[in-house]
Design an enzyme around this catalytic site. Structure first.
Site, mmCIF file in Angstrom:
data_model
loop_
_atom_site.group_PDB
_atom_site.id
_atom_site.type_symbol
_atom_site.label_atom_id
_atom_site.label_comp_id
_atom_site.label_asym_id
_atom_site.label_seq_id
_atom_site.Cartn_x
_atom_site.Cartn_y
_atom_site.Cartn_z
ATOM 1 N N HIS A 590 0.831 -1.208 0.000
ATOM 2 C CA HIS A 590 0.000 0.000 0.000
ATOM 3 C C HIS A 590 0.865 1.258 0.000
ATOM 4 C CE1 HIS A 590 -3.633 2.380 1.235
ATOM 5 N NE2 HIS A 590 -2.680 3.175 1.718
ATOM 6 N N GLU A 591 1.793 1.335 0.946
ATOM 7 C CA GLU A 591 2.629 2.542 1.038
ATOM 8 C C GLU A 591 3.538 2.692 -0.178
ATOM 9 O OE1 GLU A 591 1.734 4.624 3.093
ATOM 10 O OE2 GLU A 591 0.522 3.296 4.352
ATOM 11 N N HIS A 594 1.736 4.611 -2.864
ATOM 12 C CA HIS A 594 1.843 6.061 -2.690
ATOM 13 C C HIS A 594 3.202 6.557 -3.181
ATOM 14 C CE1 HIS A 594 -1.860 6.738 -0.614
ATOM 15 N NE2 HIS A 594 -1.561 5.998 0.422
ATOM 16 N N GLU A 620 -5.636 7.769 -2.694
ATOM 17 C CA GLU A 620 -5.517 6.371 -2.270
ATOM 18 C C GLU A 620 -5.565 5.389 -3.436
ATOM 19 O OE1 GLU A 620 -4.811 5.200 0.658
ATOM 20 O OE2 GLU A 620 -4.801 7.147 1.627
ATOM 21 N N HIS A 722 -6.095 10.294 12.490
ATOM 22 C CA HIS A 722 -6.395 10.600 11.095
ATOM 23 C C HIS A 722 -7.091 11.948 10.950
ATOM 24 C CE1 HIS A 722 -5.512 6.453 9.999
ATOM 25 N NE2 HIS A 722 -5.713 6.759 8.741
ATOM 26 N N ILE A 723 -8.077 12.187 11.797
ATOM 27 C CA ILE A 723 -8.891 13.387 11.596
ATOM 28 C C ILE A 723 -8.527 14.531 12.539
ATOM 29 C CG2 ILE A 723 -10.778 11.975 10.708
ATOM 30 C CD1 ILE A 723 -12.331 12.598 13.280
ATOM 31 N N GLY A 726 -4.032 14.462 11.456
ATOM 32 C CA GLY A 726 -3.597 14.124 10.106
ATOM 33 C C GLY A 726 -4.376 14.935 9.093
ATOM 34 N N GLY A 727 -4.407 14.479 7.875
ATOM 35 C CA GLY A 727 -5.055 15.251 6.815
ATOM 36 C C GLY A 727 -6.439 14.772 6.455
ATOM 37 N N TYR A 728 -7.059 13.945 7.307
ATOM 38 C CA TYR A 728 -8.302 13.283 6.917
ATOM 39 C C TYR A 728 -9.557 13.885 7.530
ATOM 40 C CZ TYR A 728 -5.779 9.624 4.497
ATOM 41 O OH TYR A 728 -4.999 8.939 3.603
#
Length: 785
Positions: A590-591, A594, A620, A722-723, A726-728
């Site tokens: 996955h990473e 990116h 994603e 995440h929220i 982070g950026g989510y």
């Protein structure tokens, strides 16, 4: 690309229904079985890396960044905040450094001279090995002084042209991005109290400069003049995207506000930055704080040798020098490689409960309590939205995304409705199995039981044991197979380049990426192992430097991109290499997806190259696309080699692994949907200071997204990095949104024929030349059409 076609409409539900081979979650939406003979090959993993978890019977969950982790930040903040190539970084390359006033000089640590500060030196690769906390205050302050002078010069001389506007702006942005990125990265992987304090001291000055830059009227007006000029249509699409993004970002950062409101806006931005960092620090400190010392082996009955070895190794690091896997003592922590084996394998139900409760309540009490921080973050985000003329913060977030608030909510509800019955059936099956096994708790299974009994049911149903798979997934073999796949798909070679660049830990590897002609095109670091004492949890990718024509050094046409990949997988124990769970294998793939989008970009405009300027709900795509290859037979067989004998994973085990791919997919899908839904609720309907608390919102959402109701003391929000760090924020739905896009992308390879190597290579080149190459220079929907 053939079959990579997404309807221009943003109604994701329709995209889902129109995507014949979308992932597991999409299949849950279907009333009838998929006509393809291999239609059930999609799965849902079970973890969530910024923490992803599993997926349903045909629902595949974003297993990239599990939710036990903090968040991964593969994208930097918006930019405002072969041919000959180069890598060198020159912090003061465009003009001589400004002289310092006596007041400024007095603020610089007397023991640290600027001339020797590694943050201010020219370098080919960042000096990660020599930067420490003492360099941060003087280095950042000197850099900001210099950039302020450059910004003033730009504002005086700016013209609506690329050489007089975009190029000097990119140089300013790039220098701050690279240097600040260096110290911010070190804080994530090599945290110390001294580094925290230094960053905290200069962070307001950094934010102040970013706001000053983003709210520059001369720069904003110059960009508007470019867009309104008669030459607009002659600009490349990438340049048009860059201009439009800069204008939109300027508005979102408050440039259109009057002076009083802009001052209020800037105070909010400063406070939000501070709160976000504090939230993240509290999660790390709370995770580190918990340690469970075990001296009686009966308490950890059922734990596999790999876990016992890890626990003993932790005990040795804490002063129990004679600890062994066989005799102990053992230390268990809340770090994922330690926590998860207990929940999966410990027969001691009381131990599972203790760890579950500790994990669920991290950073929710005492000096590390994030509750008030969350309330303040949500309050300030709402105030920020109102100042900008929006109804709520979710609308602000969506302004730079593909989706709208309504479309995101519609997608989540469709998937929730499709997943619910499957999740209920999962729980019924689990209770029935536990009862047949004579479990006393079978009629009252709760949160600390489900993972344990799920593992037993999976072993029984598919005759597959995750621990028995570990010897087949040693990190060196996995990386070799991953790089071989990259060569097949994208025509690149990846080779070790250890020693070429300084690293922050001896476990970090460094790699060179070369094209088919043998020319270097990118580099990346890989930091694979968990280090709970200094490294934040989760998995993430971020840029070190971006590809850029403007930042190329003399004699070079472009600067090459450099990335870093960070995971928190099981470290080597004793003389054994890191033996990975299959979930950890998925996370690495996955990473790497990116990283590929950052490294294989062919876009030379630095502000839209690689992962920059890509809509968040599309980023994603490459990562989730790469996860699919973990289940491709030839790929899996190339990485699944026994670390001692070299034996390939038996064919029957591969078939079992494939069959187990959709195990409990409905449950795992609901878990991700709960995260995404509570995120949207908190950023749309929640009223800070109103009758509902943040925990009331979480409980309300859980009624429709959790088969087993959450505990009254559930405080998972206090570690939902995440929220909140982070950026989510108002963007966690992106995992599901991008899942549709990635499924379409993989279907192109299926249509071409996964066993047809020539067709796979041709399709891989098209994927590289579109999705990976175009970066933020082309709108995602246009890339797919």
């Amino acid at each position: 690309m053939k079959r990579i076609r997404i309807m221009a409409t943003l109604v994701i539900a329709n995209m889902l229904m129109a995507t014949p081979t979308s992932r597991a979650s999409l299949n849950l939406l279907r009333r009838a079985p998929h006509p393809k003979p291999n239609a059930n090959k999609y799965y849902y993993s079970s973890s969530f890396s910024s923490s992803s978890h599993s997926r349903p019977s045909t629902l595949r969950k974003s297993y990239s960044c599990p939710i036990w982790s903090s968040s991964f930040s593969f994208c930097l903040p918006p930019p405002r905040s072969t041919t000959s190539t180069s890598l060198s970084f020159h912090p003061f390359s465009s003009s001589s450094p400004p002289s310092m006033s006596s007041a400024a000089a007095a603020a610089v640590d007397s023991a640290q001279t600027l001339s020797s500060n590694p943050l201010l030196q020219d370098f080919d690769f960042p000096p990660f090995d020599s930067v420490d906390a003492s360099h941060v205050r003087p280095g950042i302050r000197s850099l900001l002084q210099h950039l302020e002078v450059e910004l003033e010069q730009l504002e005086k001389s700016v013209e609506p042209s690329w050489p007089k506007l975009v190029e000097p702006l990119e140089k300013i942005v790039d220098r701050l991005t690279v240097v600040w990125g260096m110290i911010n990265h070190l804080k994530a992987v090599k945290d110390t109290p001294e580094l925290r304090a230094a960053i905290e001291d200069v962070q307001p000055e950094k934010v102040k400069f970013q706001l000053r830059l983003g709210q520059s009227k001369p720069i904003y007006n110059a960009f508007k003049a470019i867009r309104e000029s008669p030459d607009w249509s002659s600009l490349s699409e990438a340049r048009q995207r860059l201009v439009e993004a800069q204008i939109k970002e300027a508005v979102l950062i408050g440039i259109a506000l009057d002076d009083d409101k802009r001052e209020e806006f800037n105070k909010i931005e400063q406070e939000l930055e501070k709160l976000s960092h504090k939230f993240s620090e509290n999660v790390l400190d709370a995770t580190k704080k918990f340690e469970k010392l075990i001296t009686d082996k009966k308490e950890i009955d059922g734990l596999p040798p790999s876990a016992l070895g890890l626990f003993a190794q932790a005990a040795v690091s804490k002063g129990h020098e004679h600890a062994t896997a066989e005799t102990g003592p053992w230390i268990i922590t809340l770090d994922a490689p330690s926590y998860l084996p207990v929940m999966q394998h410990a027969k001691n139900r009381a131990l599972r409960e203790e760890l579950y409760r500790a994990y669920l309540t991290r950073a929710s009490s005492g000096d590390l309590d994030n509750t008030a921080i969350i309330d303040q973050i949500l309050k300030l985000r709402l105030e920020k939205a109102k100042l900008l003329g929006y109804n709520n913060y979710a609308e602000v977030s969506m302004a730079m995304k593909m989706a709208t608030v309504d479309k995101a909510a519609e997608l989540l509800e469709k998937l929730r409705s499709a997943s619910w019955d499957a999740a209920v059936k999962d729980m019924e099956d689990l209770k029935s199995f536990a009862k047949n096994q004579g479990a006393a708790e079978s009629d009252s299974l709760t949160h600390w039981d489900t993972t344990f009994w799920s593992e037993r049911l999976r072993e029984s149903k598919y005759d597959i044991n995750e621990e028995e798979l570990r010897p087949y997934f040693s990190l060196p073999k996995v990386m070799d197979g991953l790089f071989s796949l990259a060569n097949t798909l994208f025509g690149i070679d990846i080779e070790p380049a250890d020693g070429v660049a300084p690293v922050w830990n001896s476990d970090v590897r460094f790699y060179r990426v070369k094209d088919s002609s043998g020319n270097p095109i990118a580099y990346f670091y890989f930091d694979p192992y968990s280090r709970p004492s200094e490294k934040r949890g989760g998995a993430w990718m971020d840029e070190v430097v971006s590809r850029s024509r403007v930042m190329a050094q003399k004699g070079s046409s472009v600067r090459l991109p450099v990335a870093h990949m960070v995971c928190n997988q099981t470290p080597p124990v004793g003389d054994k290499p890191s033996l990975m769970t299959f979930r950890e294998v998925e996370t690495v793939f996955h990473e790497f997806g990116h990283a590929l989008q950052h490294m294989l970009t062919k876009e030379d405009e630095g502000l839209v190259a690689g992962i920059r300027n890509i809509e968040w709900d599309a980023v994603e795509l490459p990562s989730q696309f790469m996860e699919n290859w973990c289940y491709h037979r030839d790929t899996l067989m190339s990485i699944a080699k026994h670390y001692q004998t070299g034996e390939t994973l038996p064919e029957e085990v591969y078939k079992k692994l494939l069959a187990a791919r959709t195990f409990r997919a409905g449950s795992f899908s609901l878990r991700q949907l709960k995260f995404a839904t509570v995120d949207l609720e908190l950023h749309t309907r929640y009223v800070p200071g109103g009758p509902e608390s943040i925990y009331d919102v979480d409980q309300r959402v859980s009624v429709k997204t959790q088969v087993i109701p959450p505990l009254p003391e559930d405080r998972f929000l206090c570690s939902f990095s995440h929220i909140f760090a982070g950026g989510y924020a108002a963007g966690y739905y992106s995992y599901k949104w991008a899942e549709v896009l990635s499924a379409d992308a993989f279907s192109a390879f299926e249509d071409a024929g996964l066993d047809d190597i020539k067709a796979v290579k041709e399709t891989g080149q098209r994927f590289r030349n579109t999705i990976l190459a175009l970066g933020g220079g082309k709108a995602p929907l246009k890339v797919f059409l």
